[in-house]
Every structure is written in C-alpha cells, then in structure tokens.
Motif scaffolding. Structure first.
Motif, mmCIF file in Angstrom:
data_model
loop_
_atom_site.group_PDB
_atom_site.id
_atom_site.type_symbol
_atom_site.label_atom_id
_atom_site.label_comp_id
_atom_site.label_asym_id
_atom_site.label_seq_id
_atom_site.Cartn_x
_atom_site.Cartn_y
_atom_site.Cartn_z
ATOM 1 N N PRO A 1 -64.985 -99.757 -36.473
ATOM 2 C CA PRO A 1 -65.250 -100.415 -35.183
ATOM 3 C C PRO A 1 -64.396 -99.895 -34.034
ATOM 4 O O PRO A 1 -64.794 -99.998 -32.871
ATOM 5 C CB PRO A 1 -64.955 -101.894 -35.476
ATOM 6 N N HIS A 2 -63.231 -99.308 -34.334
ATOM 7 C CA HIS A 2 -62.349 -98.826 -33.273
ATOM 8 C C HIS A 2 -62.442 -97.309 -33.067
ATOM 9 O O HIS A 2 -61.755 -96.760 -32.210
ATOM 10 C CB HIS A 2 -60.900 -99.212 -33.586
ATOM 11 N N ASP A 3 -63.253 -96.647 -33.849
ATOM 12 C CA ASP A 3 -63.386 -95.191 -33.713
ATOM 13 C C ASP A 3 -64.793 -94.773 -34.118
ATOM 14 O O ASP A 3 -65.003 -94.020 -35.058
ATOM 15 C CB ASP A 3 -62.344 -94.476 -34.579
ATOM 16 N N ASN A 4 -65.770 -95.283 -33.398
ATOM 17 C CA ASN A 4 -67.174 -95.020 -33.717
ATOM 18 C C ASN A 4 -67.606 -93.709 -33.070
ATOM 19 O O ASN A 4 -68.198 -93.689 -31.994
ATOM 20 C CB ASN A 4 -68.036 -96.181 -33.235
ATOM 21 N N LYS A 5 -67.296 -92.590 -33.707
ATOM 22 C CA LYS A 5 -67.570 -91.271 -33.151
ATOM 23 C C LYS A 5 -68.429 -90.443 -34.105
ATOM 24 O O LYS A 5 -68.413 -90.635 -35.323
ATOM 25 C CB LYS A 5 -66.265 -90.522 -32.869
ATOM 26 N N TYR A 6 -69.158 -89.496 -33.502
ATOM 27 C CA TYR A 6 -70.002 -88.567 -34.248
ATOM 28 C C TYR A 6 -69.522 -87.143 -33.998
ATOM 29 O O TYR A 6 -69.063 -86.819 -32.901
ATOM 30 C CB TYR A 6 -71.458 -88.661 -33.787
ATOM 31 N N PHE A 7 -69.663 -86.287 -35.013
ATOM 32 C CA PHE A 7 -69.411 -84.864 -34.798
ATOM 33 C C PHE A 7 -70.235 -84.050 -35.788
ATOM 34 O O PHE A 7 -70.645 -84.539 -36.845
ATOM 35 C CB PHE A 7 -67.920 -84.521 -34.910
ATOM 36 N N VAL A 8 -70.475 -82.793 -35.421
ATOM 37 C CA VAL A 8 -71.249 -81.875 -36.246
ATOM 38 C C VAL A 8 -70.292 -80.988 -37.037
ATOM 39 O O VAL A 8 -69.251 -80.573 -36.528
ATOM 40 C CB VAL A 8 -72.176 -81.007 -35.370
ATOM 41 N N VAL A 9 -70.664 -80.702 -38.269
ATOM 42 C CA VAL A 9 -69.947 -79.723 -39.083
ATOM 43 C C VAL A 9 -70.885 -78.542 -39.291
ATOM 44 O O VAL A 9 -71.978 -78.698 -39.839
ATOM 45 C CB VAL A 9 -69.522 -80.312 -40.438
ATOM 46 N N ILE A 10 -70.477 -77.362 -38.817
ATOM 47 C CA ILE A 10 -71.287 -76.155 -38.962
ATOM 48 C C ILE A 10 -70.481 -75.125 -39.735
ATOM 49 O O ILE A 10 -69.378 -74.752 -39.322
ATOM 50 C CB ILE A 10 -71.743 -75.603 -37.584
ATOM 51 N N ASP A 11 -70.995 -74.709 -40.873
ATOM 52 C CA ASP A 11 -70.311 -73.748 -41.748
ATOM 53 C C ASP A 11 -68.881 -74.188 -42.038
ATOM 54 O O ASP A 11 -67.941 -73.385 -42.028
ATOM 55 C CB ASP A 11 -70.333 -72.352 -41.127
ATOM 56 N N GLY A 12 -68.709 -75.489 -42.267
ATOM 57 C CA GLY A 12 -67.413 -76.037 -42.644
ATOM 58 C C GLY A 12 -66.482 -76.355 -41.497
ATOM 59 O O GLY A 12 -65.397 -76.903 -41.718
ATOM 60 N N LYS A 13 -66.866 -76.051 -40.254
ATOM 61 C CA LYS A 13 -65.993 -76.275 -39.105
ATOM 62 C C LYS A 13 -66.460 -77.495 -38.306
ATOM 63 O O LYS A 13 -67.613 -77.560 -37.883
ATOM 64 C CB LYS A 13 -65.977 -75.038 -38.207
ATOM 65 N N GLU A 14 -65.545 -78.433 -38.093
ATOM 66 C CA GLU A 14 -65.862 -79.631 -37.327
ATOM 67 C C GLU A 14 -65.918 -79.310 -35.837
ATOM 68 O O GLU A 14 -65.050 -78.622 -35.306
ATOM 69 C CB GLU A 14 -64.821 -80.718 -37.591
ATOM 70 N N GLN A 15 -66.939 -79.824 -35.170
ATOM 71 C CA GLN A 15 -67.119 -79.603 -33.746
ATOM 72 C C GLN A 15 -66.602 -80.817 -32.958
ATOM 73 O O GLN A 15 -66.067 -81.768 -33.520
ATOM 74 C CB GLN A 15 -68.598 -79.353 -33.443
ATOM 75 N N LYS A 16 -66.775 -80.774 -31.661
ATOM 76 C CA LYS A 16 -66.279 -81.827 -30.776
ATOM 77 C C LYS A 16 -66.937 -83.174 -31.091
ATOM 78 O O LYS A 16 -68.108 -83.240 -31.445
ATOM 79 C CB LYS A 16 -66.548 -81.439 -29.320
ATOM 80 N N LYS A 17 -66.169 -84.253 -30.914
ATOM 81 C CA LYS A 17 -66.666 -85.598 -31.186
ATOM 82 C C LYS A 17 -67.361 -86.186 -29.957
ATOM 83 O O LYS A 17 -66.954 -85.941 -28.824
ATOM 84 C CB LYS A 17 -65.519 -86.510 -31.616
ATOM 85 N N TYR A 18 -68.403 -86.971 -30.233
ATOM 86 C CA TYR A 18 -69.144 -87.651 -29.172
ATOM 87 C C TYR A 18 -69.443 -89.084 -29.608
ATOM 88 O O TYR A 18 -69.255 -89.455 -30.776
ATOM 89 C CB TYR A 18 -70.450 -86.915 -28.871
ATOM 90 N N ASP A 19 -69.946 -89.866 -28.662
ATOM 91 C CA ASP A 19 -70.287 -91.258 -28.977
ATOM 92 C C ASP A 19 -71.504 -91.341 -29.890
ATOM 93 O O ASP A 19 -71.647 -92.289 -30.662
ATOM 94 C CB ASP A 19 -70.561 -92.037 -27.683
ATOM 95 N N TYR A 20 -72.386 -90.335 -29.783
ATOM 96 C CA TYR A 20 -73.587 -90.334 -30.622
ATOM 97 C C TYR A 20 -74.155 -88.924 -30.650
ATOM 98 O O TYR A 20 -74.037 -88.171 -29.671
ATOM 99 C CB TYR A 20 -74.632 -91.311 -30.064
ATOM 100 N N ILE A 21 -74.773 -88.540 -31.771
ATOM 101 C CA ILE A 21 -75.404 -87.223 -31.916
ATOM 102 C C ILE A 21 -76.720 -87.396 -32.664
ATOM 103 O O ILE A 21 -76.799 -88.151 -33.634
ATOM 104 C CB ILE A 21 -74.501 -86.235 -32.683
ATOM 105 N N LYS A 22 -77.745 -86.668 -32.218
ATOM 106 C CA LYS A 22 -79.031 -86.702 -32.910
ATOM 107 C C LYS A 22 -79.751 -85.367 -32.737
ATOM 108 O O LYS A 22 -79.348 -84.521 -31.949
ATOM 109 C CB LYS A 22 -79.911 -87.836 -32.377
ATOM 110 N N ASN A 23 -80.830 -85.193 -33.492
ATOM 111 C CA ASN A 23 -81.723 -84.027 -33.384
ATOM 112 C C ASN A 23 -81.002 -82.697 -33.582
ATOM 113 O O ASN A 23 -81.086 -81.785 -32.755
ATOM 114 C CB ASN A 23 -82.450 -84.026 -32.033
ATOM 115 N N LEU A 24 -80.318 -82.565 -34.697
ATOM 116 C CA LEU A 24 -79.656 -81.311 -35.060
ATOM 117 C C LEU A 24 -80.725 -80.258 -35.343
ATOM 118 O O LEU A 24 -81.587 -80.444 -36.201
ATOM 119 C CB LEU A 24 -78.795 -81.561 -36.295
ATOM 120 N N THR A 25 -80.677 -79.111 -34.616
ATOM 121 C CA THR A 25 -81.774 -78.142 -34.674
ATOM 122 C C THR A 25 -81.260 -76.711 -34.611
ATOM 123 O O THR A 25 -80.480 -76.368 -33.719
ATOM 124 C CB THR A 25 -82.750 -78.360 -33.498
#
Length: 526
Positions: free
Chosen positions: A439-463
């Motif tokens: 509840p205090h850290d509701n963040k989303y991030f993408v992992v591409i080839d094992g590397k974590e990307q920048k965090k955002y409040d929400y992420i969708k439609n990975l393409t």
C-alpha cells in the motif's frame, strides 16, 4: 665458290665458334648470380618488414578494431537503449481524428478505435436522441444506439445497431440495413466480420424467433442463435442454434446432429488454423464429449481447453474423469494427473503443459515429463522459434520467472506480482512487468533481459516491434499517461492512451488528450 661461301656463312650462323660459346656461358652465369642475390635480398627485406615491431603493433590495432566492430554489431542487434534512441532521428506523424463532443454518452462503450488506429467512434446524446460520432463527424440521430459497434479487421468497415420507430437495424458504413424487432448485441451474439473483412453476420429477432443475417441474406429462423464463428480463411461459417428444446450446430448452412444440450462455456466452436477441421463440445446426461469433424469422441465428466497444433495436424483437450485430469491428444488418453494447467502446442507442434501429481509439479512435453522443484508454476510461454521457454514460478514466499530452466531475480510474493511475460518475435529478448501491491509503494516496472527499468505508477500493453529491436509500453506517472519507447518517455501527446501497436517501421497509438482532442500518433522507428 659462291656455294662454298654460302655454306660457310650458314655454318657460321648455325654453329658459332667455340671461344664465343664460352664467353656467353660466363655472361649467363654472371646474370643468374645477380638475379639470385637480388631475390635473396628481397626476401630478407620482406621478412624484416613483415615482422618488424611497428607492423606487429599495427596488426594488433587492426584486430582490436575488428573485435570492437563485431561487438558493436552484436549490441546493435539488441533492444535500443535511451541514448541510442536519442541519436536516432525519428519522424512523428500525427493525425487529428476530431475533438470530443461535450454530449458524449459515457455508458455507450466510451471511445472505440479501429484496429489500425486511424478511425474512432463514440456515442453522444442530444436531448432524447443518440448519434454516432465517426472521426469527429456527427452521424444520423436515432432513438437509441446499442453498444455493439464493430470495425472490420482491415479497419475499412464499421457497423453498429440503431433503433428508430420501435425497430432495430444494423448501420453498415453509414447505410441502414433491414429493420427487425431487435438486433442482438451481446457477448456471444455480437455482430462479427470475417477475418478477411469481406463478410458480416449478426443475429436479428422477428417476433419470438431469431435468425442469422449473413451478408444481408436471412438464414433459417430458430428459437435462439449464438456463437457466430468464421473459419480463419473466411470460407466457412458456423453457429449454435436451439429449436424445440434441441441444440445443434449449423455449419455452412447445414444443421448437424441435434442434442439435448451443448456446452455453454463461452465460445464452443473451434476451427483448425488451416480451416480444414472443426470441433465443438456437447453435454449429454451429465457427461461431456467433443465432436471433431462430425465424429463423436469419448465421453468424460468434463472437457475443456481445446487446441489445435499450428500445422493443424493435431488436436488436444483436457478432461476430468474419476477425480483425475489428463490430456486427450489425437484421441489417445495421456498420463493421468491430479491437476493440469493450460495446454499449448509449441511452434514445433509438440504438446506441452504443466501438471501436478501428489503435490509435485511437472512440465510435460510429448511423452517426457520433468519434475520442477517449485511450489507453483504458471504462464508457460514459448519463443516463436520454439527454442526458448519461460514461465512464472513460486517457491515458499518468493516468485520469479524461469527462463530456459534458469531462475531469474526473486521477488517477495507478499508485496509483488509478475505479469505479461513475452518474448520478442526473434526469441532473443524476454520482457515482463513486476508490480508492487504494497500500500505504501504501489509501483510498476518492466524487466527486459534481466534488467529492471524505471518505476511508474502503472504500466500496461507491453509490446515488441516486429523486428524485435524496440520495446514500448504505456505508463501512468503523476496522473499523466504517455508511451515509453526503448526507455525514452514520449510526452508530445499525453492523455488517455490506447491501441498501442507496431507496424513494419512504425509505433502507433491513439491519444485522447485532456483538452478533448483525439489523435492517431505514428512514430517511425528503425
């Protein structure tokens, strides 16, 4: 005398005197010696030249440059990073599709875009009348407009159901079709275009009877009709009908065998990829069975998860019988387990699924099974070439992605979850979304080839792009929506973003901006 002189002269030409021959021999030896010496000196000089320290150093530099060039070429095959994206000159094409009318009616499916993103529609209400807005232009007013508006797969045709003078009808490309008491626009009876966009079918009601209207031609009337289905090649058409308490499939206009009940698990009609095989499910006296190409298969307690192989040569489904679950592949029962997770064929037409037996997990591939050491496994995914695979696994209070049998970074199962595991089209890259449910850290991030990307409040439609060189997704940050492409935030058009997709050389998406303007955005990529 003359003859003698001639003979002498001839003799002197053909046979030189003995002392002259010796002189020429000495001359030949002298020049041969000179040539040999020159050749030896040239060889020695060449040896010193090729093996001099200066030349060795130059060779090492050239080799180093070649290695660096090769490494750069290899890195260019990967997903572009932000600095590479910044250096790439990209062209953005934006097309305004109109501006929202203030009378937009929120309960009518809101805003709907064509598959190619270049057309948009929504419904407005003015007084007691409803109108469709197509690409910013108001269409004819009606007493009511149903939610069932649909674009064709090629985005060239558009259809919706409208009501006027107590009659319902389909409006196709702006032209009103025949009027009926009602036109059904529900989940299993939606108007449907064929895959090639050349045919349209829908269900109309006249009195207490329902009928399919295919390309404007009315079919036979039944008590009810649903699950309108075209084959992948658009050459066959089937649906389910009910008449006099009997259920049956109508295939290419011909009624199939009648039953007391057909399975009601959503869509029940299945075509093979090559459109040459057709299957559906029947429920009979508390049992279920598959009908494949008109032939009834064995009965079981329940039947689900039907799938054809990519080459259309194999057909499989999961059944439950006497408290056990197992797969039926091409009519043959496979090994029995306590539980089976969704089955799939890999690109090599081999059946793969996850099974559980006596609290042990297995990945079953063909006739082989491999026991996994995890508590849970799901979302089994293959690369398009079939060489790589990935799935989501859990052990104790941790969850993680397993790629080609190797565990990736762990995340706390209590505060994190993982979704949207996808391979790039060439199979060389893997991406997925990790999000925190704390509840205090509701963040989303993408992992591409094992590397974590920048965090955002929400992420969708990975393409991924079609050439596998780019990765894009939609994010929300600080209440704003925008697209992230190869790590770079594209903020030229912010608002409600949808329909994110790549074509050959472009990234495309639609934006409804805060000022009400509706845009189609197309960004050129390498």
């Amino acid at each position: 005398m003359d003859n003698q002189n001639n003979q002498i002269e001839n003799s002197s030409i053909s046979n030189p005197p003995e002392n002259n021959n010796q002189d020429h021999s000495h001359q030949r030896l002298f020049w041969v010696g000179v040539i040999v010496v020159l050749v030896i000196l040239a060889i020695i000089g060449g040896v010193f030249y090729f093996y001099s320290p200066k030349k060795v150093a130059q060779n090492q530099v050239n080799q180093s440059q070649n290695i660096q060039k090769t490494d750069n070429q290899k890195s260019n095959q990967g997903i572009k990073n932000q600095s590479q994206a910044d250096q790439t000159k990209t062209k953005v094409y934006s097309k305004k599709l109109g501006k929202l009318f203030k009378e937009i009616y929120p309960n009518k499916n809101e805003i709907f875009f064509s598959p190619d993103g270049q057309h948009c529609v929504y419904v407005i209400k003015s007084g007691k009348k409803y109108s469709m807005i197509l690409d910013g232009k108001k269409q004819k007013e009606y007493d009511e407009i149903n939610d069932g508006f649909v674009f064709s797969p090629n985005s060239q045709h558009f259809v919706y159901a409208a009501k006027s003078a107590n009659k319902w009808f389909i409006v196709l490309d702006g032209k009103e079709q025949k009027k009926y008491d009602n036109v059904i626009c529900e989940a299993i009876s939606w108007p449907v275009f064929s895959p090639n966009s050349q045919h349209l079918a829908y269900v109309a009601i006249s009195g207490e009877k329902q009928e399919v209207v295919l390309d404007g031609k009315e079919m036979k009337k039944y008590d009810s009709v649903w699950d309108l289905t075209f084959s992948p090649d658009s050459q066959h058409f089937a649906y389910v009908a009910k008449l006099n308490n009997k259920y049956f499939v109508v295939f290419d206009g011909k009624e199939q065998k009648k039953y007391d009940h057909l399975s009601m698990m959503g869509s029940i009609l299945f075509f093979s990829p090559d459109s040459q095989h057709f299957a559906y499910v029947v429920r009979f006296k508390e049992k279920e069975f598959v009908v494949l190409d008109g032939q009834e298969q064995k009965k079981y307690d329940s039947v689900w998860d039907f799938t054809f192989s990519p080459d259309s040569q194999h057909f499989a489904y999961v059944v439950r019988f006497k408290e056990k679950e197992f797969v039926v592949l091409d009519g043959q029962e496979q090994k029995k387990y306590d539980e089976i997770t969704k089955i799939t064929f890999n690109p090599y037409n081999q059946l793969v699924y996850i099974a559980k037996l006596n609290d042990k997990l297995f990945i079953v591939s063909g006739s082989r099974e491999k026991q996994e050491k995890y508590n849970r496994v799901r979302d089994l995914t293959f690369s398009s070439d079939g060489y790589r695979f990935a799935y989501l696994a859990g052990l104790n209070e941790k969850q993680f992605v397993v790629l080609d049998g190797k565990k990736q970074k762990e995340y706390d199962n209590k505060i994190c979850d993982i979704e949207s595991i996808i391979f790039s089209p060439n199979g060389l890259h893997l991406a997925y979304i990790v999000y925190s449910i704390h509840p205090h850290d509701n963040k989303y991030f993408v992992v591409i080839d094992g590397k974590e990307q920048k965090k955002y409040d929400y992420i969708k439609n990975l393409t991924f792009s079609l050439n596998s060189q780019h990765l894009a997704y939609i994010v929300i940050s600080g209440g704003k929506q925008f697209v992230v492409l190869d790590g770079k935030e594209l903020k030229n058009h912010q608002g409600k973003i949808s329909n994110l997709h790549f074509t050959k050389n472009y990234l495309n998406y639609n934006v409804v901006q805060d000022n009400g303007e509706i845009w189609f955005v197309s960004k050129k990529v390498d």
